[in-house]
Scaffold this motif. Structure first.
Motif, PDB file in Angstrom:
ATOM      1  N   LEU A  83     -14.620 -77.365  51.388  1.00 54.73           N
ATOM      2  CA  LEU A  83     -14.509 -75.957  51.007  1.00 54.73           C
ATOM      3  C   LEU A  83     -15.146 -75.033  52.039  1.00 54.73           C
ATOM      4  CD1 LEU A  83     -13.748 -73.886  48.686  1.00 54.73           C
ATOM      5  CD2 LEU A  83     -16.168 -74.025  48.098  1.00 54.73           C
ATOM      6  N   ILE A  84     -16.388 -75.340  52.435  1.00 52.80           N
ATOM      7  CA  ILE A  84     -17.096 -74.378  53.274  1.00 52.80           C
ATOM      8  C   ILE A  84     -16.444 -74.200  54.635  1.00 52.80           C
ATOM      9  CG2 ILE A  84     -19.379 -74.478  52.194  1.00 52.80           C
ATOM     10  CD1 ILE A  84     -20.195 -76.438  54.349  1.00 52.80           C
ATOM     11  N   ASN A  85     -15.666 -75.188  55.076  1.00 51.32           N
ATOM     12  CA  ASN A  85     -14.967 -75.025  56.353  1.00 51.32           C
ATOM     13  C   ASN A  85     -13.885 -73.964  56.288  1.00 51.32           C
ATOM     14  OD1 ASN A  85     -16.491 -76.791  57.740  1.00 51.32           O
ATOM     15  ND2 ASN A  85     -15.107 -78.527  57.492  1.00 51.32           N
ATOM     16  N   ARG A  86     -13.479 -73.610  55.063  1.00 49.13           N
ATOM     17  CA  ARG A  86     -12.409 -72.627  54.923  1.00 49.13           C
ATOM     18  C   ARG A  86     -12.928 -71.216  54.690  1.00 49.13           C
ATOM     19  NH1 ARG A  86      -7.751 -76.379  52.583  1.00 49.13           N
ATOM     20  NH2 ARG A  86      -8.502 -78.104  53.814  1.00 49.13           N
ATOM     21  N   LEU A  87     -14.227 -71.062  54.558  1.00 50.64           N
ATOM     22  CA  LEU A  87     -14.778 -69.730  54.297  1.00 50.64           C
ATOM     23  C   LEU A  87     -14.904 -68.952  55.602  1.00 50.64           C
ATOM     24  CD1 LEU A  87     -17.631 -70.762  51.853  1.00 50.64           C
ATOM     25  CD2 LEU A  87     -15.457 -69.709  51.255  1.00 50.64           C
ATOM     26  N   ASN A  88     -14.943 -67.606  55.480  1.00 48.97           N
ATOM     27  CA  ASN A  88     -15.190 -66.838  56.699  1.00 48.97           C
ATOM     28  C   ASN A  88     -16.674 -66.925  57.067  1.00 48.97           C
ATOM     29  OD1 ASN A  88     -16.740 -64.804  55.447  1.00 48.97           O
ATOM     30  ND2 ASN A  88     -14.904 -63.725  54.818  1.00 48.97           N
ATOM     31  N   ASP A  89     -16.999 -66.497  58.289  1.00 48.14           N
ATOM     32  CA  ASP A  89     -18.308 -66.807  58.846  1.00 48.14           C
ATOM     33  C   ASP A  89     -19.503 -66.367  58.016  1.00 48.14           C
ATOM     34  OD1 ASP A  89     -17.214 -68.184  60.832  1.00 48.14           O
ATOM     35  OD2 ASP A  89     -17.569 -66.715  62.433  1.00 48.14           O
ATOM     36  N   SER A  90     -19.437 -65.132  57.489  1.00 46.14           N
ATOM     37  CA  SER A  90     -20.625 -64.641  56.804  1.00 46.14           C
ATOM     38  C   SER A  90     -20.814 -65.374  55.471  1.00 46.14           C
ATOM     39  CB  SER A  90     -20.530 -63.133  56.598  1.00 46.14           C
ATOM     40  OG  SER A  90     -19.363 -62.820  55.883  1.00 46.14           O
ATOM     41  N   TRP A  91     -19.724 -65.617  54.769  1.00 44.81           N
ATOM     42  CA  TRP A  91     -19.816 -66.386  53.522  1.00 44.81           C
ATOM     43  C   TRP A  91     -20.323 -67.793  53.787  1.00 44.81           C
ATOM     44  CZ3 TRP A  91     -19.659 -65.922  48.396  1.00 44.81           C
ATOM     45  CH2 TRP A  91     -19.237 -64.691  47.875  1.00 44.81           C
ATOM     46  N   ARG A  92     -19.764 -68.366  54.837  1.00 48.16           N
ATOM     47  CA  ARG A  92     -20.112 -69.723  55.191  1.00 48.16           C
ATOM     48  C   ARG A  92     -21.613 -69.843  55.425  1.00 48.16           C
ATOM     49  NH1 ARG A  92     -18.489 -74.489  58.210  1.00 48.16           N
ATOM     50  NH2 ARG A  92     -19.868 -74.378  59.960  1.00 48.16           N
ATOM     51  N   LYS A  93     -22.140 -68.885  56.173  1.00 48.63           N
ATOM     52  CA  LYS A  93     -23.558 -68.931  56.477  1.00 48.63           C
ATOM     53  C   LYS A  93     -24.391 -68.850  55.195  1.00 48.63           C
ATOM     54  CE  LYS A  93     -26.942 -67.372  59.746  1.00 48.63           C
ATOM     55  NZ  LYS A  93     -27.185 -66.842  61.065  1.00 48.63           N
ATOM     56  N   GLY A  94     -23.956 -67.928  54.304  1.00 51.32           N
ATOM     57  CA  GLY A  94     -24.685 -67.775  53.047  1.00 51.32           C
ATOM     58  C   GLY A  94     -24.682 -69.065  52.241  1.00 51.32           C
ATOM     59  N   VAL A  95     -23.497 -69.696  52.133  1.00 53.67           N
ATOM     60  CA  VAL A  95     -23.390 -70.909  51.318  1.00 53.67           C
ATOM     61  C   VAL A  95     -24.199 -72.059  51.926  1.00 53.67           C
ATOM     62  CG1 VAL A  95     -21.802 -72.646  50.445  1.00 53.67           C
ATOM     63  CG2 VAL A  95     -21.158 -70.261  50.366  1.00 53.67           C
ATOM     64  N   ILE A  96     -24.138 -72.175  53.258  1.00 47.37           N
ATOM     65  CA  ILE A  96     -24.906 -73.252  53.891  1.00 47.37           C
ATOM     66  C   ILE A  96     -26.404 -73.045  53.683  1.00 47.37           C
ATOM     67  CG2 ILE A  96     -25.548 -74.235  56.133  1.00 47.37           C
ATOM     68  CD1 ILE A  96     -22.686 -74.020  56.991  1.00 47.37           C
ATOM     69  N   LEU A  97     -26.846 -71.773  53.806  1.00 45.46           N
ATOM     70  CA  LEU A  97     -28.265 -71.491  53.579  1.00 45.46           C
ATOM     71  C   LEU A  97     -28.653 -71.837  52.152  1.00 45.46           C
ATOM     72  CD1 LEU A  97     -28.975 -68.191  55.522  1.00 45.46           C
ATOM     73  CD2 LEU A  97     -29.888 -70.476  55.940  1.00 45.46           C
ATOM     74  N   PHE A  98     -27.764 -71.514  51.197  1.00 42.45           N
ATOM     75  CA  PHE A  98     -28.024 -71.847  49.799  1.00 42.45           C
ATOM     76  C   PHE A  98     -28.218 -73.364  49.657  1.00 42.45           C
ATOM     77  CE2 PHE A  98     -26.327 -73.318  45.720  1.00 42.45           C
ATOM     78  CZ  PHE A  98     -27.156 -72.628  44.846  1.00 42.45           C
ATOM     79  N   GLY A  99     -27.326 -74.121  50.307  1.00 37.27           N
ATOM     80  CA  GLY A  99     -27.419 -75.575  50.241  1.00 37.27           C
ATOM     81  C   GLY A  99     -28.738 -76.088  50.802  1.00 37.27           C
ATOM     82  N   LEU A 100     -29.140 -75.539  51.960  1.00 35.83           N
ATOM     83  CA  LEU A 100     -30.383 -75.997  52.587  1.00 35.83           C
ATOM     84  C   LEU A 100     -31.593 -75.649  51.722  1.00 35.83           C
ATOM     85  CD1 LEU A 100     -29.676 -74.993  56.293  1.00 35.83           C
ATOM     86  CD2 LEU A 100     -29.838 -77.298  55.373  1.00 35.83           C
ATOM     87  N   LEU A 101     -31.576 -74.409  51.148  1.00 41.78           N
ATOM     88  CA  LEU A 101     -32.704 -74.016  50.303  1.00 41.78           C
ATOM     89  C   LEU A 101     -32.731 -74.846  49.031  1.00 41.78           C
ATOM     90  CD1 LEU A 101     -32.664 -70.167  50.887  1.00 41.78           C
ATOM     91  CD2 LEU A 101     -34.336 -71.850  51.702  1.00 41.78           C
ATOM     92  N   GLY A 102     -31.544 -75.208  48.532  1.00 45.63           N
ATOM     93  CA  GLY A 102     -31.485 -76.108  47.380  1.00 45.63           C
ATOM     94  C   GLY A 102     -32.170 -77.429  47.696  1.00 45.63           C
ATOM     95  N   GLY A 103     -31.931 -77.942  48.885  1.00 49.21           N
ATOM     96  CA  GLY A 103     -32.591 -79.173  49.312  1.00 49.21           C
ATOM     97  C   GLY A 103     -34.096 -78.999  49.355  1.00 49.21           C
ATOM     98  N   ALA A 104     -34.543 -77.865  49.904  1.00 40.12           N
ATOM     99  CA  ALA A 104     -35.975 -77.611  49.988  1.00 40.12           C
ATOM    100  C   ALA A 104     -36.582 -77.517  48.588  1.00 40.12           C
ATOM    101  CB  ALA A 104     -36.232 -76.323  50.764  1.00 40.12           C
TER     102      ALA A 104
END
Lengths: 190, 427
Positions: A83-104
């Protein structure tokens, strides 16, 4: 500088645990068969390796907890990125950051629960069945490993915010062969 | 209500691209904090006790053995041996590739290792001898999937551990299906090559065949050590894996000299990080199945299925569809760790043999390895052959179809998987 020492320490710990656990299990198997050889019997009979199985398990659990932290640093953990590969750049960045913070967040919670558990154990005399190590020492890998992993998640997050760079484990890398295409995700050893 | 919530949250978290292990863990924590009255402290204990099992430890050992074996040497000699046997037939190098993959699969537990080890030598060789790239890639990326079906297999260990099924019996159950699939892939290879008139290799003399056999003997011995050792009761699967790792180290460093002693720490680190990643998913999958059991979800599903009078036939069809769909988003080990604890109680209620279910799940995930978007075998083959993914997707079609036919056979003819372990008295 301090970080470099931490990195090296992490790598040394997991690589040595891997090697040591393999050797110990191998020696225990060989010992079990050689002890039946009459010539060797008097020398080997006195050696009791019944604890090797327990030690091997503990070594691998320690390896797994620290290796998981190392894995965050080098980006080896498997995720679904269809999914995230299909998002535009700003959304993608937000979602990836969410994922990383979820891990933290997850590792921080687990680390804290583990720490509480270990502190409770310190007040008891519980020991492990074969090696008779104090239980709190054995379980200490949960808080230590989880907090380290939490730190690694925050570190990756910080780098990503400023440089847009994510660690990427390239499972398709083959020695001596130039790699042209990249796998979209770093998958497990399967 | 709560099953839908649990799975909804899990999928939502997974789609953000966070590691699957973390998605599993966060789902469990969310439910433990909000919905149930399970003491949170027990979670801390589970994170440790989930791995406190000697059976699981076969996984890091097999990964270490595979990492050593991927360093060439063994694979190259196996390829030379199979080429001397079948190289003179139509599509000779392709057939030799299938056979070499099957052989390498019998000493390594992972399909990634198999594709890397065989593909990196075989693909350039095929191009050099005038085979089209897409043919080579089609053969190797599908045959590489044999790595997780032919024992030893990391994925079979995962299934055995998470469902309490005998790993020895599962390994034996993988042999016949592995041979059948290898033959089917070879048949497709032969047919494609024959239709298009691909080149043949010169026929090897008996003396050359024997020489190639003798040179690959060190690697072939490992098959006997692992399978013979487990079947003969010489060691447990975990001990066999540890012996295999030490043996692989020995032949790579001292016999074939493909690796310097100074490079060993690098191999150890590589194997350790791969193992830790898998062990971390296992830990969190144990937490997840603890949540499932606590919410009695598998039991509720089983009751529902019995209530609706599902036949085994229908059930297996649904299982196949679910697993094939899961193969579009997840890799084999994650699929197995999440789905096995759910499907296992349902299957046993309906009278599906646990060993049969295990083989069935493996074959399903194998199909997922060979098509986009997450078909890792394809990505490895594409990076070796320097071909685009969309082109490769078309290239593997003939073999992928054969695999789907094979999946149907495995699903509805349980004896393919059960015959050998039953003959050996293991089930």
């Amino acid at each position: 500088m301090l970080l470099r020492i931490l990195d090296r320490l992490e790598e040394t710990i997991i690589a040595s645990l891997m090697g040591a656990a393999t050797l110990i299990t191998f020696v225990a198997v060989v010992h079990r068969y050689l002890v039946d050889v009459p010539v060797l019997y008097p020398y080997l009979f006195g050696i009791n390796l019944a604890w090797s199985q327990e030690l091997c398990i503990y070594m691998f659990i320690w390896m797994a907890k620290f290796g998981a932290a190392y894995g965050v640093r080098v980006g080896i953990h498997v995720g679904v990125d269809v999914l995230i590969n299909r998002l535009n750049d700003s959304w993608r960045k937000g979602v990836i950051l969410f994922g990383l913070l979820g891990g933290a967040l997850f590792t921080a919670i687990v680390g804290t629960m583990g720490a509480k558990f270990v502190i409770e154990l310190m007040h008891t005399d519980q020991v492990s069945p074969d090696l008779e190590l104090p239980s709190w020492l054995v379980y200490a890998c949960i808080p230590l490993g989880s907090y380290l992993m939490c730190f690694r998640f925050l570190q990756v997050c910080w780098t990503y915010v400023w440089t847009d760079q994510l660690p990427h484990h390239d499972a398709t890398h083959v020695d001596d062969i130039e790699v042209s295409a990249k796998a979209p995700i770093a998958l497990g050893e399967a | 209500m709560s099953p839908a919530l649990i799975f909804g949250l899990l999928f939502a978290l997974m789609l953000t691209g966070m590691p699957i292990s973390i998605s599993l863990g966060l789902t469990v924590l969310t439910f433990l904090f909000t919905m149930t009255e399970v003491p949170i402290e027990s979670v801390g204990l589970k994170l440790f006790s989930g791995l406190d099992n000697f059976g699981i430890m076969a996984i890091p050992f097999f990964i270490l053995a595979g990492t050593f074996l991927t360093r060439g040497g063994v694979a190259r000699r196996m390829i030379a041996f199979t080429t001397s046997l079948v190289g003179h037939l139509p599509g000779g190098l392709g057939l030799a590739g299938v056979a070499a993959c099957a052989m390498f699969a019998a000493i390594s537990g992972s399909s990634v290792a198999t594709v890397v080890a065989i593909g990196s030598i075989m693909l350039p060789a095929m191009v050099e001898h005038g085979y089209p790239r897409r043919f080579g890639v089609g053969v190797i990326s599908t045959s590489g999937a044999l790595g997780i079906l032919v024992p030893p297999s990391i994925i079979l260990v995962l299934y055995g551990v998470s469902t309490n099924t005998s790993i020895g019996a599962l390994f034996m159950a993988g042999i016949v299906p592995g041979v059948v699939l290898a033959l089917m892939l070879a048949a497709v290879t032969w047919f494609v090559a024959w239709r298009n008139g691909y080149p043949k290799m010169p026929k090897a003399s008996l003396a050359q065949q024997f020489k190639a056999f003798r040179e690959s003997l060190w690697g072939l011995l490992l098959i006997g050590i692992v399978l013979g050792g487990i079947y003969g009761g010489v060691f447990t699967p975990t001990e066999a894996a540890a012996v295999a790792a030490v043996y692989a180290f020995f032949i790579t460093v001292f016999v074939y000299k493909e690796l310097k002693l100074a490079e060993v720490p690098k191999v150890l680190l590589q194997a350790a990080s791969m193992s830790s990643m898998l062990l971390y998913i296992i830990t969190n999958a144990v937490l997840f199945s603890f949540l499932m059991t606590h919410e009695q979800i598998p039991q509720a599903m089983a009751a529902w299925i019995i209530d609706k009078h599902f036949s085994i036939w229908m059930f297996l069809l649904v299982v196949n569809i679910i697993l094939l769909l899961a193969g579009n988003v997840m890799d084999p080990s994650s699929i197995l760790l999440i789905m096995a604890p759910i499907l296992f109680p349902l299957a046993t209620k309906l009278g599906v043999h646990p060993v049969h279910l295990g083989v069935l799940m493996i074959v399903n995930t194998e199909v997922g390895l060979c098509h986009p978007p997450v078909g890792l075998n394809l990505y490895i083959a594409s990076s070796i052959a320097k071909m685009g993914i969309s082109e490769i997707t078309i290239a593997v079609l003939p073999w992928l179809l054969a695999m789907l036919v094979f999946l149907g056979m495995i699903t509805y003819i349980p004896e393919i998987s059960l015959w050998l372990p039953r003959l050996l008295g293991m089930i």
